[in-house]
Each structure stands twice: as C-alpha cells, then as structure tokens.
Design a protein around this motif. Structure first.
Motif, short mmCIF file in Angstrom:
data_model
loop_
_atom_site.label_atom_id
_atom_site.label_comp_id
_atom_site.label_asym_id
_atom_site.label_seq_id
_atom_site.Cartn_x
_atom_site.Cartn_y
_atom_site.Cartn_z
N UNK A 107 4.53 72.50 13.20
CA UNK A 107 4.93 71.76 12.31
C UNK A 107 4.07 70.12 12.54
N UNK A 108 2.89 70.07 13.35
CA UNK A 108 2.19 68.99 12.94
C UNK A 108 0.64 68.91 13.17
N UNK A 109 0.29 69.37 12.29
CA UNK A 109 -1.47 70.41 11.95
C UNK A 109 -2.17 68.52 12.61
N UNK A 110 -1.87 67.30 11.91
CA UNK A 110 -2.41 66.24 12.86
C UNK A 110 -2.26 66.50 14.14
N UNK A 198 -11.80 64.05 12.07
CA UNK A 198 -12.78 64.45 10.84
C UNK A 198 -11.55 65.47 9.84
N UNK A 199 -10.65 66.80 11.03
CA UNK A 199 -9.71 67.49 10.39
C UNK A 199 -8.65 66.68 10.78
N UNK A 200 -7.96 65.11 11.55
CA UNK A 200 -7.32 64.49 11.32
C UNK A 200 -7.03 64.07 10.12
N UNK A 201 -8.10 63.55 9.27
CA UNK A 201 -8.47 62.58 8.08
C UNK A 201 -7.26 62.68 7.15
N UNK A 202 -6.47 61.89 6.77
CA UNK A 202 -5.61 62.01 5.37
C UNK A 202 -5.99 63.21 4.63
#
Length: 235
Positions: A107-110, A198-202
């Motif tokens: 649903x949402x990786x971030x 870092x993985x949450x960066x756009x």
C-alpha cells in the motif's frame, strides 16, 4: 497504525522483559529482521510480474536481514532463547508482523520504511541505555565467537552492504569484549535508521544505491542527506 504496531512491540519488550535483558533482545531481534523479509518478498513479486526491478534495494535489504540475523545469533549465544515461552512469543510476533508489513509495503512503501525507522530507533535507544547501565560488567566478559566472526574475522562484504549511507569499508569496529559487541549492535541500529530514512526520500527510486554498487563507488550519485544525530533523527 504504524505507531500502534510499534507501541505493541515496545510494550512487550519493555514491560514483559523489564528485568531479563537477553531474552528481551532476543525477541527484539527476532521481530526486527522480519520487515526486511517482507520488503524483499514484495520486491521479488514486482520483479516477477515485470513491474519494477532494482537490484540494489534487494541487496541492501538482504544485508540488513543478515545483520539482524547475527544480532539474533549473538543473543542466542548469550542464552536469550533458553525458554520455550520466549521462542513462542518471538516466533508468533514475527509471523504477525511479517504479513502486516507485506500489506503495508504494497500500500505504501514509505510508510513501511517509516515503521522500521521507528523500530530501529527504539532498538538503538534500548541498547544505548543497556550499555550505560552495564558497562563494567560487559567489559569483563568475552565477546561471543559469532560476533568476532561477523564483525572482524569473516567476509565483511555483507557487513558493509547494509550501511547504505556510508562508504564501503569505512567502518571496522573492534570486538575485544562483550561491551564492544553491544556497542557495535547499537551502532548497527543507527545505520539501519539512516537507511530507512534514505528509502523514504521522494527521489529514492533514482538515488538509492548499495555501498558496493559501481555507481555509488564512482560517486555519480549523491545520497540524500541524513542527520548524523541519531537522537534527533528518531524523535
């Protein structure tokens, strides 16, 4: 929902295992590696369906799970899994969290990465407090052989690989006693937090690379900035 999931885990660890540190860490490490399995499962699914392929993400998440596995092996060597009740609780929690994170990652990786950022941030503070309280005792005990093999004598490729915000081979910790081992584990958790941020960066799908990737080694891509102060980062 994310804070509720983390809150349940923190309750189990902090309340049920208040005076039993090694079983406490055993449960924590059993659950902590599960989200990385979940990430890889979904990424493999997307790759199989031809939707998305990014080898570096799989490499780093596998290295993260490998790192958490060795944390778990260290806790087992210290007797953290000696009671069947602890093994049952840890395994049951891991099973539940796996499917929850799989659904969340789809649903949402971030949001899934933010969940793990909070978990690893809690782990960092847990180990940091343990080190401050038990420094003298830990320094008087030898390092488990599994820790020596992972941090010093073994193939350190996988050790470098999970630290995506650091240059490969830039961190070579000492393992002279049990205190050093817990310092290393604490610092590992800080590196996990940085990677999850870092993985949450756009633009992470464009900028995220493993430390050993050719692109990263040639410095053609600049990783997104990450705060160095881990205490501020996990608030």
């Amino acid at each position: 929902m994310i804070r509720l999931l983390v809150g349940v885990l923190v309750f189990v660890i902090n309340v049920l295992y208040r005076n039993r540190p090694y079983p406490r860490f055993y449960v924590l490490e059993t659950v902590a590696r599960v989200p990385y399995f979940a990430y890889m499962s979904v990424l493999h699914l997307y790759e199989s369906l031809g939707w998305w392929r990014k080898a570096d993400w799989l490499k780093v998440h596998f290295a993260e799970s490998w790192n958490e596995l060795h944390h778990l092996l260290i806790m087992e060597s210290l007797g953290g899994n000696s009671r069947w009740t602890d093994r049952l609780l840890a395994g049951s929690a891991a099973l539940v969290y796996y499917w929850v994170v799989v659904a969340l990652y789809i649903v949402s990786p971030r949001a899934a990465y933010h969940f793990m950022e909070l978990v690893e941030g809690h782990a960092y503070h847990t180990y940091d407090e343990f080190l401050k309280t038990n420094e003298a005792t830990l320094k008087a005990q030898p390092a488990p052989q599994v820790a020596v093999g992972y941090y010093r004598d073994g193939d350190l490729y996988m050790f470098d690989e999970f630290q995506s915000c650091s240059v490969a081979q830039s961190r070579r910790p000492k393992v002279d006693n049990l205190y050093d081992v817990f310092v290393n584990i604490r610092d590992d958790e800080a590196e996990h937090v940085k990677t999850m941020v870092a993985c949450q960066h756009p633009e992470a799908h464009k900028t995220f690379h493993s430390p050993h990737s050719l692109v990263s080694s040639r410095a053609e891509v600049v990783l997104p900035p990450v705060e160095e102060n881990i205490t501020e980062l996990v608030r």
